[in-house]
Design a protein around this motif. Structure first.
Motif, short mmCIF file in Angstrom:
data_model
loop_
_atom_site.label_atom_id
_atom_site.label_comp_id
_atom_site.label_asym_id
_atom_site.label_seq_id
_atom_site.Cartn_x
_atom_site.Cartn_y
_atom_site.Cartn_z
N LEU A 110 11.18 -0.42 -5.80
CA LEU A 110 12.14 0.60 -6.19
C LEU A 110 12.51 1.48 -5.00
O LEU A 110 11.74 1.60 -4.05
CB LEU A 110 11.55 1.47 -7.30
N LYS A 111 13.68 2.09 -5.08
CA LYS A 111 14.14 3.02 -4.05
C LYS A 111 14.55 4.32 -4.72
O LYS A 111 14.94 4.33 -5.89
CB LYS A 111 15.32 2.44 -3.28
N ASP A 112 14.45 5.43 -3.98
CA ASP A 112 14.85 6.71 -4.53
C ASP A 112 16.36 6.89 -4.39
O ASP A 112 17.07 5.99 -3.95
CB ASP A 112 14.07 7.86 -3.90
N GLU A 113 16.87 8.06 -4.75
CA GLU A 113 18.32 8.30 -4.73
C GLU A 113 18.90 8.26 -3.31
O GLU A 113 20.09 8.10 -3.14
CB GLU A 113 18.65 9.64 -5.38
N ASN A 114 18.04 8.38 -2.31
CA ASN A 114 18.48 8.31 -0.91
C ASN A 114 18.22 6.93 -0.31
O ASN A 114 18.25 6.77 0.91
CB ASN A 114 17.77 9.38 -0.08
N GLU A 115 17.94 5.93 -1.16
CA GLU A 115 17.67 4.55 -0.76
C GLU A 115 16.40 4.41 0.07
O GLU A 115 16.25 3.47 0.84
CB GLU A 115 18.87 3.95 0.00
N LYS A 116 15.46 5.35 -0.09
CA LYS A 116 14.19 5.29 0.60
C LYS A 116 13.19 4.54 -0.27
O LYS A 116 13.14 4.74 -1.48
CB LYS A 116 13.70 6.72 0.87
N ASP A 117 12.39 3.66 0.34
CA ASP A 117 11.42 2.87 -0.41
C ASP A 117 10.39 3.76 -1.11
O ASP A 117 9.95 4.77 -0.57
CB ASP A 117 10.66 1.93 0.53
N ILE A 118 9.99 3.33 -2.32
CA ILE A 118 8.95 4.01 -3.08
C ILE A 118 7.71 3.12 -3.08
O ILE A 118 7.78 1.94 -3.43
CB ILE A 118 9.40 4.30 -4.52
N TYR A 119 6.58 3.68 -2.66
CA TYR A 119 5.31 2.95 -2.59
C TYR A 119 4.34 3.47 -3.64
O TYR A 119 4.48 4.58 -4.14
CB TYR A 119 4.68 3.14 -1.20
N GLU A 120 3.32 2.65 -3.96
CA GLU A 120 2.25 3.09 -4.84
C GLU A 120 1.67 4.38 -4.30
O GLU A 120 1.45 4.52 -3.10
CB GLU A 120 1.14 2.05 -4.90
N GLY A 121 1.41 5.34 -5.17
CA GLY A 121 0.80 6.59 -4.76
C GLY A 121 1.78 7.67 -4.37
O GLY A 121 1.39 8.81 -4.17
N ASP A 122 3.07 7.32 -4.23
CA ASP A 122 4.07 8.34 -3.92
C ASP A 122 4.19 9.30 -5.10
O ASP A 122 4.08 8.91 -6.26
CB ASP A 122 5.44 7.71 -3.64
N ILE A 123 4.43 10.55 -4.80
CA ILE A 123 4.64 11.57 -5.82
C ILE A 123 6.13 11.79 -5.97
O ILE A 123 6.82 12.06 -5.00
CB ILE A 123 3.93 12.89 -5.46
#
Length: 73
Positions: free
Chosen positions: A53-66
């Motif tokens: 998944l990516k956030d609204e800024n197209e930055k990768d989301i990793y396990e453990g991210d808040i």
């Protein structure tokens, strides 16, 4: 659907994320930092896998991210 499989590692000593590394069969981590190659024991690191998944800024989301989620009805 193919999901990209990638990891990042949190360096507990330097308090930074490492993106460019691999781990060999003996559990040693090899990384490239400014042209210098070194080996470190993986126990110094916390590995996190990319969720796909990516956030609204197209930055990768990793396990453990808040994440901060907000919505209105």
């Amino acid at each position: 659907m193919n999901r990209e499989i990638k990891f990042r590692a949190w360096d507990n000593e330097l308090k930074i994320f490492r993106q460019s590394f691999y781990i060999d069969q003996l559990g040693l981590m090899y990384f490239n930092n400014g042209g210098m190659v070194g080996t470190l024991e993986t126990s110094n690191y916390v590995l996190q896998q990319f969720t796909g998944l990516k956030d609204e800024n197209e930055k990768d989301i990793y396990e453990g991210d808040i994440l901060k989620i907000s919505w209105s009805e």
